[in-house]
Design a protein around this motif. Structure first.
Motif, PDB file in Angstrom:
ATOM      1  N   THR A 318       0.826  -1.203   0.000  1.00 51.46           N
ATOM      2  CA  THR A 318       0.000   0.000   0.000  1.00 51.46           C
ATOM      3  C   THR A 318       0.861   1.254   0.000  1.00 51.46           C
ATOM      4  O   THR A 318       1.855   1.342   0.720  1.00 51.46           O
ATOM      5  N   CYS A 319       0.468   2.208  -0.809  1.00 49.45           N
ATOM      6  CA  CYS A 319       1.227   3.456  -0.902  1.00 49.45           C
ATOM      7  C   CYS A 319       0.917   4.341   0.298  1.00 49.45           C
ATOM      8  O   CYS A 319      -0.238   4.637   0.574  1.00 49.45           O
ATOM      9  N   PRO A 320       1.937   4.782   1.026  1.00 48.64           N
ATOM     10  CA  PRO A 320       1.687   5.612   2.201  1.00 48.64           C
ATOM     11  C   PRO A 320       1.260   7.035   1.837  1.00 48.64           C
ATOM     12  O   PRO A 320       0.674   7.727   2.654  1.00 48.64           O
ATOM     13  N   GLN A 321       1.536   7.450   0.587  1.00 43.95           N
ATOM     14  CA  GLN A 321       1.197   8.821   0.211  1.00 43.95           C
ATOM     15  C   GLN A 321      -0.252   8.974  -0.244  1.00 43.95           C
ATOM     16  O   GLN A 321      -0.936   9.875   0.192  1.00 43.95           O
ATOM     17  N   CYS A 322      -0.703   8.036  -1.144  1.00 44.46           N
ATOM     18  CA  CYS A 322      -2.061   8.199  -1.656  1.00 44.46           C
ATOM     19  C   CYS A 322      -2.996   7.096  -1.183  1.00 44.46           C
ATOM     20  O   CYS A 322      -4.205   7.180  -1.377  1.00 44.46           O
ATOM     21  N   GLY A 323      -2.476   6.062  -0.553  1.00 40.13           N
ATOM     22  CA  GLY A 323      -3.339   4.996  -0.039  1.00 40.13           C
ATOM     23  C   GLY A 323      -3.704   3.949  -1.079  1.00 40.13           C
ATOM     24  O   GLY A 323      -4.450   3.015  -0.799  1.00 40.13           O
ATOM     25  N   ARG A 336       7.408   1.466  -5.658  1.00 35.72           N
ATOM     26  CA  ARG A 336       6.912   2.467  -6.591  1.00 35.72           C
ATOM     27  C   ARG A 336       5.396   2.403  -6.597  1.00 35.72           C
ATOM     28  O   ARG A 336       4.837   1.323  -6.780  1.00 35.72           O
ATOM     29  N   CYS A 337       4.749   3.528  -6.430  1.00 34.24           N
ATOM     30  CA  CYS A 337       3.288   3.539  -6.422  1.00 34.24           C
ATOM     31  C   CYS A 337       2.805   3.378  -7.865  1.00 34.24           C
ATOM     32  O   CYS A 337       3.297   4.050  -8.769  1.00 34.24           O
ATOM     33  N   THR A 338       1.826   2.470  -8.072  1.00 36.93           N
ATOM     34  CA  THR A 338       1.337   2.226  -9.434  1.00 36.93           C
ATOM     35  C   THR A 338       0.231   3.204  -9.826  1.00 36.93           C
ATOM     36  O   THR A 338      -0.240   3.189 -10.954  1.00 36.93           O
ATOM     37  N   ASN A 339      -0.188   4.037  -8.871  1.00 41.19           N
ATOM     38  CA  ASN A 339      -1.160   5.078  -9.182  1.00 41.19           C
ATOM     39  C   ASN A 339      -0.428   6.178  -9.951  1.00 41.19           C
ATOM     40  O   ASN A 339       0.478   6.823  -9.432  1.00 41.19           O
ATOM     41  N   LYS A 340      -0.840   6.399 -11.242  1.00 41.66           N
ATOM     42  CA  LYS A 340      -0.085   7.301 -12.106  1.00 41.66           C
ATOM     43  C   LYS A 340      -0.040   8.730 -11.590  1.00 41.66           C
ATOM     44  O   LYS A 340       0.921   9.454 -11.766  1.00 41.66           O
ATOM     45  N   LYS A 341      -1.127   9.136 -10.900  1.00 39.65           N
ATOM     46  CA  LYS A 341      -1.177  10.516 -10.405  1.00 39.65           C
ATOM     47  C   LYS A 341      -0.227  10.721  -9.233  1.00 39.65           C
ATOM     48  O   LYS A 341       0.103  11.837  -8.868  1.00 39.65           O
ATOM     49  N   CYS A 342       0.173   9.610  -8.598  1.00 42.56           N
ATOM     50  CA  CYS A 342       0.978   9.725  -7.379  1.00 42.56           C
ATOM     51  C   CYS A 342       2.454   9.440  -7.672  1.00 42.56           C
ATOM     52  O   CYS A 342       3.298  10.324  -7.555  1.00 42.56           O
ATOM     53  N   GLY A 343       2.754   8.232  -8.073  1.00 40.80           N
ATOM     54  CA  GLY A 343       4.127   7.888  -8.444  1.00 40.80           C
ATOM     55  C   GLY A 343       5.140   7.917  -7.304  1.00 40.80           C
ATOM     56  O   GLY A 343       6.337   8.126  -7.514  1.00 40.80           O
ATOM     57  N   PHE A 344       4.666   7.726  -6.098  1.00 38.71           N
ATOM     58  CA  PHE A 344       5.539   7.773  -4.911  1.00 38.71           C
ATOM     59  C   PHE A 344       6.627   6.693  -4.968  1.00 38.71           C
ATOM     60  O   PHE A 344       6.343   5.534  -5.278  1.00 38.71           O
ATOM     61  N   ILE A 345       7.841   7.078  -4.703  1.00 32.39           N
ATOM     62  CA  ILE A 345       8.955   6.132  -4.690  1.00 32.39           C
ATOM     63  C   ILE A 345       9.693   6.236  -3.361  1.00 32.39           C
ATOM     64  O   ILE A 345      10.017   7.341  -2.906  1.00 32.39           O
TER      65      ILE A 345
HETATM   66 ZN    ZN Z   1       0.695   6.507  -4.254  1.00 32.50          ZN
END
Ligand code: ZN
Length: 407
Positions: A318-323, A336-345
């Motif tokens: 789970t991405c800690p930035q966008c959930g 790597r977040c798979t949510n394109k709008k987020c892209g948290f690494i």
């Molecule tokens: Zn994310």
């Protein structure tokens, strides 16, 4: 909360020790036989107080004799506990020729570096070289090759938490432990430990091959087996040493940074939000934990920190930035977040620790602002050095790097 620590001391075999151990064995066996006989003939399950009055010894301190009776009842209650899970469990039923000798605090005194263990009035006491402080209890048992004294000390909590921060800890194979406390991320490098484990496996394989080639019962075979045990013992100590140094460094770092609660990710679904009493708590930690978890737990508790276990399902996906939840576990060491709008690494195990912390706080899987975070810092193992290195020299990872902390 107080915890215990032990000191183990090897002592050489003497006629006195043999006699004492045999006397304890007799008391234990008498208790066992009498207890089961009463159950069989009268259908009565006696209590320790009945048997303590019945079985005493002229060669032992009264409390040492009591301990032999108590040992039988301790075995009985552990059987009752085990029986719930294991239908085939058997209660204590074997007589003992020798049994461990237990000295309570009342039988111990320390003078001029000599520990005096009383065997009751009129009997020669047992004397041990003791350059340390007076213990709470001493148990002497036979290890199979020699006698060993196990001295127990009560460890009073040495500190008070210095802040109110909560740190999540993710335990892993690649990294021994990774912590995150809201801003700081610390990584314990597990590489050295892993290499020791791998070497251990190879060594076993290699030596077993040589042993199997040698002739059964030959002197050479015996020599090889002895050498194998010796080398494995050494490795075991090295592994324990690495774990000790690493966990101590992590816990003291967290303490310095004002962490009050340490939340350790638990692979099993045991939630420990409810306190079940210190004894059971400790048992649970020791039982469910690998040795790293156990070491982290008691070291943190010793500094007055609270330790909780947290079920860790989905914390690595789970991405800690966008959930956003990834469908697959991240490959490699980077999340790597798979949510394109987020892209948290971010460092993969750092994400695990972060999410364990969020889960404990009940904020898991919702968006967070994670911009103010310090880069993940590695805590390296420096064999046999106690020199405090500046953290920045070990900070290799900066935010979006691929090779976090240079590991
Ligand atoms: Zn994310």
């Amino acid at each position: 909360m107080n915890s215990y620590t032990v000191r183990r001391v090897h002592i050489s075999k003497t006629a006195q020790l043999d006699e004492l151990a045999h006397e304890c064995g007799q008391l234990y066996s008498q208790t066992l036989v009498f207890f089961w006989r009463t159950v069989r003939h009268k259908g009565i399950w006696l209590f320790p107080k009945h048997l303590k009055r019945l079985f005493t010894s002229k060669q032992l301190h009264a409390h040492t004799a009591d301990a032999c009776v108590e040992a039988f009842f301790a075995g009985l209650s552990s059987w009752r506990e085990r029986r719930k899970m294991d239908r085939a469990a058997r209660p204590p039923h074997k007589r003992k020729w020798y049994f461990r000798i237990e000295y309570k605090r009342s039988a111990l005194s320390l003078k001029d570096g000599q520990l005096r263990l009383s065997n009751g009035r009129g009997n020669a006491p047992l004397m041990l070289e003791w350059p340390w402080e007076l213990p709470q209890t001493v148990v002497i048992h036979w290890t199979g090759t020699q006698y060993e004294a196990i001295a127990t000390y009560v460890l009073e909590t040495q500190g008070e938490p210095r802040g109110e921060r909560i740190a999540g800890i993710d335990l892993g194979e690649i990294h021994m432990a990774v912590s995150h406390d809201g801003t700081q991320t610390h990584i314990l490098n597990g590489r050295l430990l892993r290499s020791k484990r791998q070497y251990r496996n190879k060594l076993i394989e290699h030596l077993d091959k040589r042993i199997s080639r040698s002739k059964k019962g030959s002197r050479r075979r015996k020599k090889l087996i002895r050498s194998k045990h010796k080398q494995l013992r050494k490795l075991k100590q090295q592994i324990a040493d690495i774990e000790h140094q690493q966990t101590t460094r992590l816990v003291s770092t967290l303490y310095r940074e004002g962490v009050q609660t340490v939340v350790i990710g638990d692979v099993r679904a045991i939630r420990q939000n409810t306190d079940v009493g210190s004894t059971t708590n400790q048992k649970l930690h020791q039982w469910s934990a690998g040795s790293v978890r156990h070491k982290l737990t008691y070291k943190a508790q010793r500094l007055g920190m609270l330790v909780a276990l947290q079920e860790e399902a989905r914390t690595s996906k789970t991405c800690p930035q966008c959930g956003h939840k990834r469908k697959t576990a991240p490959k490699g060491r980077v999340f790597r977040c798979t949510n394109k709008k987020c892209g948290f690494i971010w460092h993969r195990d750092g994400v695990g620790a972060m999410n364990i912390r969020y889960k404990y706080r009940g904020e898991f899987g919702v968006p967070h602002v994670v911009a103010a975070m310090a880069p993940a810092a590695g805590i390296r193992h420096l064999p046999h050095t106690r020199v405090a290195r500046e953290q920045s020299r070990e900070n290799v990872c900066v935010g979006n790097c691929t090779d976090a902390a240079g590991l």
